[in-house]
Design a protein around this motif. Structure first.
Motif, PDB file in Angstrom:
ATOM      1  N   ASP A  34      -1.208   2.006   4.938  1.00 22.25           N
ATOM      2  CA  ASP A  34      -1.406   3.372   4.451  1.00 22.25           C
ATOM      3  C   ASP A  34      -1.556   3.333   2.936  1.00 22.25           C
ATOM      4  O   ASP A  34      -0.621   2.941   2.239  1.00 22.25           O
ATOM      5  CB  ASP A  34      -0.199   4.221   4.852  1.00 22.25           C
ATOM      6  CG  ASP A  34      -0.298   5.664   4.389  1.00 22.25           C
ATOM      7  OD1 ASP A  34      -1.264   6.023   3.681  1.00 22.25           O
ATOM      8  OD2 ASP A  34       0.599   6.443   4.741  1.00 22.25           O
ATOM      9  N   PRO A  35      -2.718   3.737   2.394  1.00 23.98           N
ATOM     10  CA  PRO A  35      -2.902   3.694   0.933  1.00 23.98           C
ATOM     11  C   PRO A  35      -1.859   4.516   0.165  1.00 23.98           C
ATOM     12  O   PRO A  35      -1.528   4.196  -0.962  1.00 23.98           O
ATOM     13  CB  PRO A  35      -4.303   4.286   0.728  1.00 23.98           C
ATOM     14  CG  PRO A  35      -4.993   4.133   2.035  1.00 23.98           C
ATOM     15  CD  PRO A  35      -3.916   4.204   3.083  1.00 23.98           C
ATOM     16  N   ALA A  36      -1.324   5.559   0.777  1.00 20.90           N
ATOM     17  CA  ALA A  36      -0.310   6.382   0.105  1.00 20.90           C
ATOM     18  C   ALA A  36       1.029   5.674   0.031  1.00 20.90           C
ATOM     19  O   ALA A  36       1.835   5.956  -0.849  1.00 20.90           O
ATOM     20  CB  ALA A  36      -0.154   7.719   0.834  1.00 20.90           C
TER      21      ALA A  36
END
Length: 66
Positions: A34-36
């Protein structure tokens, strides 16, 4: 397969957890994809499903009594 367990200071099982996780892994290296939140140090699993991902303190509420 041997498993090493090391308690994390200051994090204790909660006595009032309604539905504790079946499995909690803390103090690890987790790649989430997840990039976040690309990395985490702890996860909680219930019935084979990841229900929480984060740091040790974020996962602590998912730990039931021993």
């Amino acid at each position: 397969m041997a498993m090493n367990v090391m308690p994390v200071g200051g994090i204790r099982p909660a006595s009032d957890v309604a539905h504790p996780a079946d499995l909690v892994i803390r103090n690890g290296k987790v790649y989430t994809g997840d990039p976040a939140l690309p990395g985490a140090s702890a996860v909680a699993v219930v019935a084979g499903v990841f229900t929480a991902v984060g740091d040790d303190a974020a996962i602590a509420p998912h730990i039931g009594p021993a």
